[in-house]
Scaffold this active site. Structure first.
Site, PDB file in Angstrom:
ATOM      1  N   ARG A  31      -6.457  11.074   9.428  1.00 52.07           N
ATOM      2  CA  ARG A  31      -6.879  12.456   9.162  1.00 52.07           C
ATOM      3  C   ARG A  31      -7.436  12.493   7.729  1.00 52.07           C
ATOM      4  NH1 ARG A  31      -6.518  16.488   5.456  1.00 52.07           N
ATOM      5  NH2 ARG A  31      -4.263  16.251   5.251  1.00 52.07           N
ATOM      6  N   GLU A  32      -6.547  12.504   6.755  1.00 56.95           N
ATOM      7  CA  GLU A  32      -7.017  12.474   5.360  1.00 56.95           C
ATOM      8  C   GLU A  32      -7.945  11.270   5.152  1.00 56.95           C
ATOM      9  OE1 GLU A  32      -6.012  14.641   2.570  1.00 56.95           O
ATOM     10  OE2 GLU A  32      -7.727  13.609   1.692  1.00 56.95           O
ATOM     11  N   HIS A  91      -3.894  18.150  12.574  1.00 54.99           N
ATOM     12  CA  HIS A  91      -3.946  18.945  11.346  1.00 54.99           C
ATOM     13  C   HIS A  91      -5.035  19.997  11.511  1.00 54.99           C
ATOM     14  CE1 HIS A  91      -5.334  19.437   7.078  1.00 54.99           C
ATOM     15  NE2 HIS A  91      -4.050  19.359   6.822  1.00 54.99           N
ATOM     16  N   THR A 185      -3.614  19.490  -3.712  1.00 57.53           N
ATOM     17  CA  THR A 185      -4.913  19.224  -3.098  1.00 57.53           C
ATOM     18  C   THR A 185      -5.938  18.696  -4.090  1.00 57.53           C
ATOM     19  OG1 THR A 185      -4.376  21.036  -1.626  1.00 57.53           O
ATOM     20  CG2 THR A 185      -6.670  20.308  -1.627  1.00 57.53           C
ATOM     21  N   HIS A 212       2.269  16.385  -0.142  1.00 63.29           N
ATOM     22  CA  HIS A 212       0.952  15.762  -0.019  1.00 63.29           C
ATOM     23  C   HIS A 212       0.337  15.741  -1.414  1.00 63.29           C
ATOM     24  CE1 HIS A 212      -2.819  14.976   2.317  1.00 63.29           C
ATOM     25  NE2 HIS A 212      -3.416  15.618   1.328  1.00 63.29           N
ATOM     26  N   HIS A 214      -2.632  14.313  -4.024  1.00 61.77           N
ATOM     27  CA  HIS A 214      -3.878  13.599  -4.322  1.00 61.77           C
ATOM     28  C   HIS A 214      -3.719  12.845  -5.640  1.00 61.77           C
ATOM     29  CE1 HIS A 214      -6.877  14.461  -1.201  1.00 61.77           C
ATOM     30  NE2 HIS A 214      -5.978  15.359  -0.852  1.00 61.77           N
ATOM     31  N   HIS A 309       6.910 -15.257 -20.410  1.00 64.72           N
ATOM     32  CA  HIS A 309       7.228 -14.729 -19.073  1.00 64.72           C
ATOM     33  C   HIS A 309       7.514 -15.881 -18.107  1.00 64.72           C
ATOM     34  CE1 HIS A 309       5.640 -10.358 -19.228  1.00 64.72           C
ATOM     35  NE2 HIS A 309       5.806 -10.773 -20.466  1.00 64.72           N
TER      36      HIS A 309
END
EC number: 2.3.3.14
Lengths: 428, 428
Positions: A31-32, A91, A185, A212, A214, A309
């Site tokens: 969907r998104e 949706h 959004t 949700h 963004h 490291h």
């Protein structure tokens, strides 16, 4: 209501609220993700992605509205018929025209959304909060009458009026929605703001809260995590985060975050070693590369380079790793072919080549490697040549033996190598 | 010490603490970034990057330790001689051998680091907290005696004992360091945890606090922001976030976050329109692509696709944008060539093509476009053909005119186009 007690010595609200150990995933790649600039999924690809997500273990799969196009409707129906374990959602806008179509597709639930910010009320649908509440009640009661799940979400929640938001959520909670949604959004929210809003909302509604986020300002993973701390239960994700603009909370990145906080829950529920395959599937479908710095699957996510490291990682990987690459079917790399290398990393390579040298000899070799590494970028062959030449010199003066070593090159597993820069699949 | 007042009705600590409007950047592309798997910067490239960062406006530039290699020392000296506005730092272990070399390079300050977590104390240097404190005092007093800045940082701070940390920071603060550093060396921290630690530390030391966040679990930008809210003053960044494993807080991504919170401060201090060039410079140098979903400069960061989004963006960009692309020298795109498009987006394209059609005609065209978009991925030419053919049919039945329109294709600026997927620069 647990958070409202005035006793300052009682347990903190966070102690009750957190769902970090009890969250669910709504994957919205279909969907998104369809709203991502490059996305065009045909039916076959949608089914392939849905099956992969189901196999991974997402709780819900969200699909594009059946009113977006004729094929979107058919695809929605087709995916509902697959018999997946994941629940299928679609949706839609908060409108009866959309709802009537949605409930006929066979979905397990409908996600309803409407803009509540002053921007969207003015420039998108042009409706006031009374109208929004009225539409919401009508749509929710209709969907509920069909016996399927219903979520009501505001859009652009973090730029909406708090009192408006709490009013509408309280109203829809009373009617009996399964979930209310908070949506960032435009990607403006920050973690502490998220925590405050979710905690406040949690004291107003009894249903679950879905979020949700963004990623315009890079906080989509952190906001999702903090929302769970504040009492949200469900997070919208998509594979690689694809969506409008630069997208939303990515599935893989959120798994990296959650496994740190709730390792047993995450490992028991989701097939983490499938993340790489799912990301490759979607990346190919939308023609992008996996970002070089992607959590977990970026080509260097488990590559250790600086000498200090490498030394500690060789002694105990937990020193410089919060994620265990094995949990994701990935491997650790020690990058020793560079001027920042240290003698511990080179010693590990000497051992791997099955050569026998003293520490002081290894330190001497390391100095040679760093010197060459100052002049140019090195590869593993450069380092191995230096090591083998040195070894040949100090142990067996005969050239014969040095040559023999060279021939064995191909037998040495390059376990500690760093992969070549995964820069490009050349396509149009 | 302002936070320690016991009056519960006084302003909250956060009201005093936040440095969101008053932060500084320490760019570590030439130190942490050198630890990125693919990085090999020669002297010329280092100078080019340093100059670009200075031009952008970073406050500090941190360089690899001069004891890492002979050339590292020469490069450090060369960059110190450039006369940049940014202060030049180098980053060393907490050891007099390193400090003696560092102070002779001409740097404006030295960043000292030592592992304080139980992991690093056991598997890296093997020293206890008393030894650490003793070394720290010796190194700090030596560097201070040379009249240059000194920062003392723990490593893996979020897995270090809180009391140990506060003890050592209190000690070094009393001697008079310029900054203390908190480092999330393994990328495990979450925002609320960051806020708590920084706020606590702020009540213990009077010097500035610098933060360094790795991005293994995707929270490096959010943690940096939250650290500033808690009272930290300086954030370590690198271009594209390059560093060990998948890196640290990226310069561009942090700017996206900060411009939302402190637009005037950020715009007045940093040349935001240079971000794209700096990212390209470094991406080329380390042979990676800009991630497709990069904040600000990802190819789709300002691309709007769904019909409902496009409609609102056309009316007012703030509806679906928290960042203004112009602030970064970027452009907005409305993606109209797809099945999720809406008639408002198509109408905008019709206007752009300088054609005259009624709303109902545009809706008819939109239906045709969505139908074709259901069958396959569309490009702008597809849409323009549909629009122009329709226009030709309804306005001028003569084929002549339709043909004329076609010839004018190249004159139409594709302002609303979406760029082709920026997938690959094909290199080895």
């Amino acid at each position: 209501m647990t958070a409202a007690k005035p006793n300052p010595y009682a347990a903190k609200p966070g102690d009750y609220l957190s769902n970090v150990n009890n969250f669910q995933l709504i994957d919205s790649t279909l969907r998104e993700g369809e709203q991502f600039a490059n996305a065009f999924f045909d039916t076959e690809k949608k089914i392939e992605i849905a099956k992969a997500l189901d196999d991974f273990g997402v709780d819900y799969i969200e699909l594009t509205s059946p009113v977006a196009s004729e094929q979107s409707k058919k695809d929605c129906e087709a995916i509902c018929k697959l018999g997946l374990k994941a629940k299928i959602l679609t949706h839609i806008r908060c409108h009866m025209d959309d709802a009537r179509v949605a409930v006929e597709t066979g979905v397990d639930g409908v996600d309803v959304v409407i803009g509540t910010s002053k921007f969207l009320r003015q420039y998108s649908h042009g409706k006031d909060m009374n109208y929004i509440a009225k539409s919401a009640v009508e749509v929710i009661e209709f969907v509920k009458s069909k016996g399927i799940e219903i979520r009501f979400s505001s859009e652009d929640s973090f730029r909406s009026d708090l009192v408006d938001l709490l009013n509408i959520y309280k109203t829809v909670d009373k009617i009996g929605v399964n979930r209310v949604g908070i949506a960032d959004t435009v990607g403006c929210a920050n973690p502490r703001q998220v925590y405050e809003l979710i905690r406040t909302l949690k004291s107003v509604v009894s249903c679950d809260i879905e979020c949700h986020f963004h990623n315009d300002t890079g906080c989509a993973i952190a906001n999702a995590y903090t929302a769970l701390e504040g009492g949200a239960r469900l997070i919208d994700v998509s594979v690689l985060g694809i969506g409008e603009r630069n997208g939303i909370t990515p599935l893989g990145g959120l798994m990296a975050r959650m496994i740190v906080a709730a390792p047993e829950y995450v490992k028991s529920k989701y097939k983490l070693h499938k993340i790489r395959d799912i990301e490759n599937l979607v990346a190919d479908a939308v023609e992008v590369n996996i970002p070089f710095n992607n959590p977990i699957t970026g080509f260097c996510a488990f590559t250790h380079k600086a000498g200090i490291h490498a030394k500690a990682i060789l002694a105990n990987p937990s020193t410089y790793e919060i994620l265990d690459p094995q949990d994701f079917g990935m491997k650790r790399y020690i990058h020793f072919a560079n001027r920042l290398t240290g003698w511990n990393a080179i010693k590990a390579r000497v051992d791997q080549l099955n050569l026998n040298l003293t520490d002081s000899q290894v330190k001497e070799i390391t100095a040679k490697i760093k010197k060459l590494g100052d002049v140019r970028a090195l590869n593993i062959d450069d380092v191995d040549s230096i090591i083998k030449n040195f070894h040949a010199e100090v142990t067996t003066p005969q050239l014969q033996s040095a040559r023999k070593n060279k021939q064995e090159d191909s037998d040495v597993p390059a376990l500690n190598s760093v992969p070549a820069a995964k820069r490009a699949k050349p396509t149009v």
